[in-house]
Motif scaffolding. Structure first.
Motif, short mmCIF file in Angstrom:
data_model
loop_
_atom_site.label_atom_id
_atom_site.label_comp_id
_atom_site.label_asym_id
_atom_site.label_seq_id
_atom_site.Cartn_x
_atom_site.Cartn_y
_atom_site.Cartn_z
N CYS A 119 1.08 -1.32 -0.06
CA CYS A 119 -0.05 0.01 -0.12
C CYS A 119 0.81 1.24 -0.11
O CYS A 119 0.72 2.22 -0.75
CB CYS A 119 -0.94 0.12 1.10
N ASP A 120 1.88 1.15 0.89
CA ASP A 120 2.86 2.32 0.88
C ASP A 120 3.56 2.56 -0.41
O ASP A 120 3.59 3.74 -0.90
CB ASP A 120 3.89 2.23 1.86
N GLU A 121 3.92 1.69 -1.11
CA GLU A 121 4.63 1.42 -2.34
C GLU A 121 3.83 2.23 -3.25
O GLU A 121 4.27 3.09 -4.17
CB GLU A 121 5.02 0.33 -2.79
N ALA A 122 2.32 1.67 -3.42
CA ALA A 122 1.73 2.37 -4.57
C ALA A 122 1.31 3.85 -4.23
O ALA A 122 1.50 4.78 -5.11
CB ALA A 122 0.27 1.51 -4.56
N ARG A 123 1.21 4.19 -2.86
CA ARG A 123 0.86 5.54 -2.64
C ARG A 123 2.01 6.49 -2.81
O ARG A 123 2.07 7.43 -3.52
CB ARG A 123 0.52 5.82 -1.28
N LYS A 124 3.25 5.97 -2.67
CA LYS A 124 4.38 6.55 -3.02
C LYS A 124 4.55 6.99 -4.23
O LYS A 124 4.88 7.89 -4.76
CB LYS A 124 5.47 5.90 -2.36
N ALA A 125 4.32 5.97 -5.36
CA ALA A 125 4.41 5.92 -6.62
C ALA A 125 3.66 7.34 -7.15
O ALA A 125 3.71 7.54 -8.32
CB ALA A 125 4.13 4.76 -7.50
N HIS A 126 2.69 7.74 -6.49
CA HIS A 126 1.60 8.62 -6.86
C HIS A 126 1.74 9.70 -5.93
O HIS A 126 0.95 10.79 -6.01
CB HIS A 126 0.05 8.13 -6.79
N GLY A 127 2.80 10.02 -5.45
CA GLY A 127 2.99 11.02 -4.52
C GLY A 127 2.20 11.45 -3.35
O GLY A 127 2.18 12.28 -2.74
N LEU A 128 1.71 10.31 -2.74
CA LEU A 128 0.99 10.17 -1.41
C LEU A 128 1.68 9.87 -0.38
O LEU A 128 2.43 9.05 -0.52
CB LEU A 128 -0.21 9.44 -1.64
N PRO A 129 1.34 10.47 0.98
CA PRO A 129 2.07 9.78 2.02
C PRO A 129 1.52 8.61 2.61
O PRO A 129 0.61 8.35 2.14
CB PRO A 129 1.88 10.86 2.94
N PRO A 130 2.63 7.81 3.12
CA PRO A 130 1.93 6.47 3.78
C PRO A 130 0.96 6.59 4.61
O PRO A 130 0.96 7.73 5.19
CB PRO A 130 3.14 5.67 4.43
N LEU A 131 -0.18 5.58 4.73
CA LEU A 131 -1.09 5.77 5.74
C LEU A 131 -0.67 5.61 7.27
O LEU A 131 0.67 4.74 7.28
CB LEU A 131 -2.31 4.70 5.64
N THR A 132 -1.01 6.10 8.21
CA THR A 132 -0.42 6.10 9.40
C THR A 132 -1.49 5.27 10.47
O THR A 132 -2.80 5.23 10.10
CB THR A 132 -0.18 7.33 10.15
N PRO A 133 -1.02 4.44 11.35
CA PRO A 133 -1.96 3.94 12.11
C PRO A 133 -2.70 4.66 13.23
O PRO A 133 -2.48 5.94 13.28
CB PRO A 133 -1.08 3.13 13.36
N PRO A 134 -4.04 4.38 13.34
CA PRO A 134 -5.04 5.27 14.13
C PRO A 134 -4.29 5.35 15.60
O PRO A 134 -3.68 4.53 16.07
CB PRO A 134 -6.15 4.04 14.19
N ILE A 135 -4.54 6.42 15.85
CA ILE A 135 -4.37 7.04 17.43
C ILE A 135 -5.27 6.06 18.35
O ILE A 135 -6.18 5.96 18.27
CB ILE A 135 -4.51 8.49 17.65
N GLN A 136 -4.45 5.32 19.25
CA GLN A 136 -4.91 4.54 20.02
C GLN A 136 -5.06 5.46 21.37
O GLN A 136 -4.07 5.98 21.81
CB GLN A 136 -4.09 3.35 20.55
N PRO A 137 -6.29 5.74 22.00
CA PRO A 137 -6.40 6.12 23.20
C PRO A 137 -5.32 5.54 24.61
O PRO A 137 -5.37 4.24 24.46
CB PRO A 137 -7.74 6.17 23.65
N SER A 138 -4.60 6.34 25.09
CA SER A 138 -4.00 5.60 26.47
C SER A 138 -4.78 5.71 27.55
O SER A 138 -5.63 6.46 27.98
CB SER A 138 -2.62 6.42 26.56
N LEU A 139 -4.46 4.76 28.28
CA LEU A 139 -5.47 4.57 29.41
C LEU A 139 -4.40 4.88 30.61
O LEU A 139 -3.46 4.29 30.64
CB LEU A 139 -5.93 2.94 29.49
N SER A 140 -4.93 5.38 31.54
CA SER A 140 -4.11 5.81 32.93
C SER A 140 -3.92 4.65 33.71
O SER A 140 -5.23 3.90 33.99
CB SER A 140 -4.67 7.11 33.58
N PRO A 141 -2.88 4.16 34.31
CA PRO A 141 -2.93 3.33 34.99
C PRO A 141 -3.47 3.36 36.58
O PRO A 141 -3.95 2.29 37.03
CB PRO A 141 -1.33 2.82 35.33
N ASP A 142 -4.02 4.56 36.66
CA ASP A 142 -4.75 4.91 37.99
C ASP A 142 -6.05 4.59 37.66
O ASP A 142 -6.90 4.57 38.70
CB ASP A 142 -4.40 6.26 38.32
N ARG A 143 -6.68 4.53 36.48
CA ARG A 143 -8.03 4.58 36.08
C ARG A 143 -8.56 2.95 36.50
O ARG A 143 -7.96 2.03 35.95
CB ARG A 143 -8.31 4.70 34.91
#
Length: 123
Positions: free
Chosen positions: A97-121
């Motif tokens: 996917c990154d290879e194809a996107r790069k060939a068209h001048g598009l940036p790679p997709l990034t992983p979704p942001i995962q919410p962090s859980l507080s250890p105190d919660r």
């Protein structure tokens, strides 16, 4: 946060890779891919028209790569199309996917942001 399919604003894979597959996926052999949308590559393999040479662009791709696109044969698409996943769709990186996107001048997709859980919660 949007859960929109990144493929609907990309299409780079459809305009970068040859999409070849077993001819048995064609309608005349009982499959779903319309015969007029493929070209013979070998006695047992076909490719989607437009992907058999460079520059590559599948004839079923509608729209502008990197903007708004869709597959006009989506419900009838071949197995390589069904199996190809955009990076991070199921939590997995896809370097192709990154290879194809790069060939068209598009940036790679990034992983979704995962919410962090507080250890105190406490759950």
């Amino acid at each position: 946060m949007s859960n929109a399919n990144p493929c609907l604003t990309c299409g780079a894979c459809c305009a970068h890779f040859r999409v070849s597959f077993f001819w048995g996926e064609c309608q005349s052999a009982g499959g779903t891919v319309p015969d007029e949308q493929v070209v013979l590559i070998t006695p047992h393999r076909v490719a989607m028209r437009g992907t058999e040479y460079k520059p590559t662009r599948c004839v079923a791709l509608l729209g502008e790569v990197g903007d708004v696109v869709r597959c006009t044969l989506y419900e009838q698409r071949a197995s390589p199309c069904r199996e190809f996943e955009a990076s991070w769709v199921d939590g997995q990186h896809n370097p192709r996917c990154d290879e194809a996107r790069k060939a068209h001048g598009l940036p790679p997709l990034t992983p979704p942001i995962q919410p962090s859980l507080s250890p105190d919660r406490v759950a």
